[in-house]
Write a protein that holds these residues in place. Sequence first.
Motif, PDB file in Angstrom:
ATOM      1  N   VAL A  37       0.700  -1.454  -0.105  1.00 28.66           N
ATOM      2  CA  VAL A  37       0.286  -0.467   0.202  1.00 28.66           C
ATOM      3  C   VAL A  37       0.983   1.660  -0.010  1.00 28.66           C
ATOM      4  O   VAL A  37       2.007   1.086   0.309  1.00 28.66           O
ATOM      5  N   PRO A  38       1.001   2.400  -0.514  1.00 28.43           N
ATOM      6  CA  PRO A  38       1.264   3.501  -0.355  1.00 28.43           C
ATOM      7  C   PRO A  38       1.557   3.993   1.141  1.00 28.43           C
ATOM      8  O   PRO A  38      -0.048   3.921   1.585  1.00 28.43           O
ATOM      9  N   VAL A  39       2.439   4.944   1.129  1.00 30.92           N
ATOM     10  CA  VAL A  39       2.302   5.182   2.372  1.00 30.92           C
ATOM     11  C   VAL A  39       2.181   6.798   2.487  1.00 30.92           C
ATOM     12  O   VAL A  39       3.017   7.254   1.474  1.00 30.92           O
ATOM     13  N   LEU A  40       1.362   7.211   3.214  1.00 28.93           N
ATOM     14  CA  LEU A  40       0.810   8.960   3.048  1.00 28.93           C
ATOM     15  C   LEU A  40       1.489   9.934   3.954  1.00 28.93           C
ATOM     16  O   LEU A  40       1.885   9.330   5.413  1.00 28.93           O
ATOM     17  N   ASP A  41       1.945  11.394   4.476  1.00 22.44           N
ATOM     18  CA  ASP A  41       1.463  11.840   5.434  1.00 22.44           C
ATOM     19  C   ASP A  41       0.957  13.108   5.720  1.00 22.44           C
ATOM     20  O   ASP A  41      -0.210  12.345   5.055  1.00 22.44           O
ATOM     21  N   VAL A  50       4.721   0.836   1.472  1.00 22.17           N
ATOM     22  CA  VAL A  50       5.000  -0.595   2.530  1.00 22.17           C
ATOM     23  C   VAL A  50       4.240  -2.106   1.898  1.00 22.17           C
ATOM     24  O   VAL A  50       3.339  -1.665   1.577  1.00 22.17           O
ATOM     25  N   SER A  51       5.321  -3.136   1.322  1.00 23.29           N
ATOM     26  CA  SER A  51       5.060  -4.250   1.189  1.00 23.29           C
ATOM     27  C   SER A  51       5.444  -5.067   2.194  1.00 23.29           C
ATOM     28  O   SER A  51       5.920  -4.491   2.605  1.00 23.29           O
ATOM     29  N   GLU A  52       5.039  -6.288   1.645  1.00 18.92           N
ATOM     30  CA  GLU A  52       4.694  -7.857   2.424  1.00 18.92           C
ATOM     31  C   GLU A  52       6.322  -7.941   2.080  1.00 18.92           C
ATOM     32  O   GLU A  52       6.877  -8.167   3.601  1.00 18.92           O
ATOM     33  N   ALA A  53       6.725  -7.276   1.114  1.00 22.95           N
ATOM     34  CA  ALA A  53       8.382  -7.371   1.315  1.00 22.95           C
ATOM     35  C   ALA A  53       9.171  -7.249   2.608  1.00 22.95           C
ATOM     36  O   ALA A  53      10.130  -7.044   3.110  1.00 22.95           O
ATOM     37  N   ASP A  54       8.371  -5.282   2.903  1.00 22.84           N
ATOM     38  CA  ASP A  54       9.283  -4.888   3.275  1.00 22.84           C
ATOM     39  C   ASP A  54       9.250  -5.268   4.666  1.00 22.84           C
ATOM     40  O   ASP A  54       9.695  -5.028   5.678  1.00 22.84           O
ATOM     41  N   LEU A  55       7.572  -5.940   5.556  1.00 24.07           N
ATOM     42  CA  LEU A  55       7.750  -6.253   6.206  1.00 24.07           C
ATOM     43  C   LEU A  55       8.120  -7.689   6.856  1.00 24.07           C
ATOM     44  O   LEU A  55       9.233  -8.612   8.267  1.00 24.07           O
ATOM     45  N   LEU A 100       9.422   1.471   7.776  1.00 24.26           N
ATOM     46  CA  LEU A 100      10.086   0.060   7.016  1.00 24.26           C
ATOM     47  C   LEU A 100       9.408   0.307   5.963  1.00 24.26           C
ATOM     48  O   LEU A 100       9.778  -0.480   4.973  1.00 24.26           O
ATOM     49  N   MET A 101       9.141   1.305   5.310  1.00 22.38           N
ATOM     50  CA  MET A 101       8.421   1.766   3.185  1.00 22.38           C
ATOM     51  C   MET A 101      10.147   1.453   2.581  1.00 22.38           C
ATOM     52  O   MET A 101      10.983   2.059   3.021  1.00 22.38           O
ATOM     53  N   THR A 102       9.689   1.229   1.039  1.00 22.21           N
ATOM     54  CA  THR A 102      10.073   1.756   0.962  1.00 22.21           C
ATOM     55  C   THR A 102      10.005   2.965  -0.507  1.00 22.21           C
ATOM     56  O   THR A 102       9.254   3.555  -0.761  1.00 22.21           O
ATOM     57  N   SER A 103      11.346   4.013  -0.126  1.00 24.58           N
ATOM     58  CA  SER A 103      10.942   5.554  -0.999  1.00 24.58           C
ATOM     59  C   SER A 103      12.281   5.880  -1.780  1.00 24.58           C
ATOM     60  O   SER A 103      13.571   5.094  -0.874  1.00 24.58           O
ATOM     61  N   PRO A 104      11.836   6.487  -2.160  1.00 22.12           N
ATOM     62  CA  PRO A 104      10.689   7.138  -2.950  1.00 22.12           C
ATOM     63  C   PRO A 104       9.720   6.149  -3.177  1.00 22.12           C
ATOM     64  O   PRO A 104      10.198   5.145  -3.621  1.00 22.12           O
ATOM     65  N   ALA A 105       8.803   6.606  -3.837  1.00 16.93           N
ATOM     66  CA  ALA A 105       7.757   5.368  -4.408  1.00 16.93           C
ATOM     67  C   ALA A 105       7.582   5.559  -5.928  1.00 16.93           C
ATOM     68  O   ALA A 105       8.211   7.231  -6.443  1.00 16.93           O
TER      69      ALA A 105
END
Length: 230
Positions: A37-41, A50-55, A100-105
């Motif tokens: 899913v996208p991560v928002l401010d 953030v994805s299953e792979a990140d977790l 946890l997220m991958t950034s930038p998207a």
Amino acid sequence: MRATVATVMTTDVVAVNEKASFHTVTALLTTRGVSGVPVLDDDNHVLGVVSEADLLAKQEFKQRYHGDYYRPSLGARIRHTAGSEGSGFSKALGETVRELMTSPAHTTTPGTSVVLAARLMDTYGIKRLPVVDADGRLVGIVSRRDLIKVFLREDADIERQVQETIPSDVPGVEITVSEGVVTLSGTLNEHSQAITAVRLAESIDGVVAVHDQLGWKRDDIVKLPVWGGA
């Protein structure tokens, strides 16, 4: 007219705030049946994904050190700060979505063609693209599954567009469409007209294939001589 992301994207987007916890995003992915899913401010700007792979980086890190109660030494943490441990280490210690997220998207816009969106997914090896407006705010999401929707166009709609796309100075083209497969038949005045008709039909969104059954009266294609080697 080529299909754009706006025509196939999903506007009811599952997203998460950057401050959400590891547990919250894990539950979200599980209950909504999505893999990322996208991560928002707080202003709805897309910061990352953030994805299953990140977790799973957390579980992978635990297994790497053979114990659920392993905690990296001070030396390991210092090496991570210097960049020697890599991003997986950081995600393994992360507690919030921002950590946890991958950034930038990688993102796209509503006006982007579905072809370009597909190329972006292929280039970066991803399954979805957050769709943002001019200010970088989330307005939708497009997945690989969404992109193939263009191949579900009605045959009558495709036939109409083929008729409109082939120039009026190319008379005599007979068009039939079955399950997205276009068949062009008839006899044209020139070979070049037949080539043009086929290429134009192939360029239309939703066309699965073009069967060329066209004939012509005059071959106006210039054939260059083939020179042999020295």
